[in-house]
Design an enzyme around this catalytic site. Structure first.
Site: not given
Ligand code: AMP
Length: 281
Positions: A30, A37
């Site tokens: 997102m 990420h």
């Molecule tokens: P989001 O942008 O929050 O929807 O996350 C996108 C992807 O990044 C999802 O697969 C999350 O699980 C992963 N993600 C978010 N924060 C972390 C983190 N601290 N470590 C590893 N992966 C993450």
């Protein structure tokens, strides 16, 4: 690196990748990217020829009372970071193209979405599975990379892929943490330095549970009680949404910790709802 905003163009490029006999990996995000990420993008790079990173703040996974309009955005910065991490394509579709007027088809996983995150966010997973199914259809990846940070989400999506027959390999990459243990999250930007310190309460609680398990405690009621105490000691104003010691295949609560038990929790810290999890053994 190529930036694609049109669904049609992304579909053409995806077809071309397949026609050229190359493999691709999708990293859905997102935006407002951080090291967590970027670790997924680097992991994806090892698993496929072409890495596609999508940026889409998906309205259907936010309830009306949640922070959709407040969700942080930094498209320029994100594109630069993806390029540096070795990404090949950034796909940034428009909400009006993903959800045209009269959109009425959703993807729903049943059992795995009944508890934990779904309790306080009943329509959340339906939005997540719907957008990821659409992204899979548009980008046709061989591999998809998700973070352990959102463990229930990754499991729900894996179930969806299995049930709907997507021939996609799932990689679940470890949670990247800040110094001090706070799991990186786009929402951490809302914290002042003192609040950011208190936000470590989730990690401290998980670490305490893990240490207790290592010293022989298996009783999940005892573990949960101690975790609550650690959270309150670190952040007195924290509002605990749930602490669950669950089986990772069903997300049903467990009374005794076993080899697979995962501890998941959601806590509101100074108005920001945070989640985290850890395997206890
Ligand atoms: P989001 O942008 O929050 O929807 O996350 C996108 C992807 O990044 C999802 O697969 C999350 O699980 C992963 N993600 C978010 N924060 C972390 C983190 N601290 N470590 C590893 N992966 C993450």
């Amino acid at each position: 690196m190529q930036t694609i905003r049109s669904i049609k163009k992304m579909q053409q490029v995806a077809r071309k990748i397949v026609a050229e006999g190359k493999t691709s990996a999708l990293v859905p995000t997102m935006g407002f990217l951080h090291e967590g990420h970027l670790s997924l993008i680097r992991r994806a790079k090892k698993a496929a020829d072409i890495v596609i990173t999508s940026i889409f703040v998906n309205p259907t996974q936010f309830a009306p009372n949640e922070d959709l309009t407040k969700y942080p955005r930094d498209e320029k910065g994100d594109i630069r970071k993806i390029k540096q991490a070795g990404g090949d394509i950034v796909f940034i579709p428009k909400a009006a193209d993903i959800y045209p007027d009269d959109f009425q088809t959703y993807v729903e996983v049943e059992k795995l979405t009944r508890d934990l995150e779904a309790r306080s966010r009943p329509t959340h997973f339906r939005g997540v599975t719907t957008i990821v199914a659409k992204l899979f259809n548009i980008t046709r990846p061989d591999v998809a990379v998700f973070g352990m940070k959102d463990f229930q989400q990754a499991c729900v999506l894996k179930q969806m892929a299995r049930d709907l027959g997507y021939p996609i390999k799932f990689i679940i990459a470890p949670t990247v943490r800040e110094k001090g243990g706070l799991a990186m999250s786009s929402r951490n930007k809302f914290f002042s330095p003192e609040q950011r310190f208190e936000a470590r309460c989730l990690y401290y609680a998980l670490r305490t549970a893990k240490a207790m398990v290592r010293s022989g405690v298996k009783d999940t009621v005892k573990l949960t009680k101690e975790m609550r105490a650690v959270i309150k000691a670190t952040c007195p104003t924290a509002r605990i949404d749930y602490i669950s010691l669950s089986d990772p295949t069903s997300f049903l609560p467990e009374y005794e910790v076993d080899r697979d038990t995962v501890c998941l929790l959601a806590v509101e810290v100074h108005g920001v709802r945070l989640i985290d999890n850890m395997k206890l053994r």
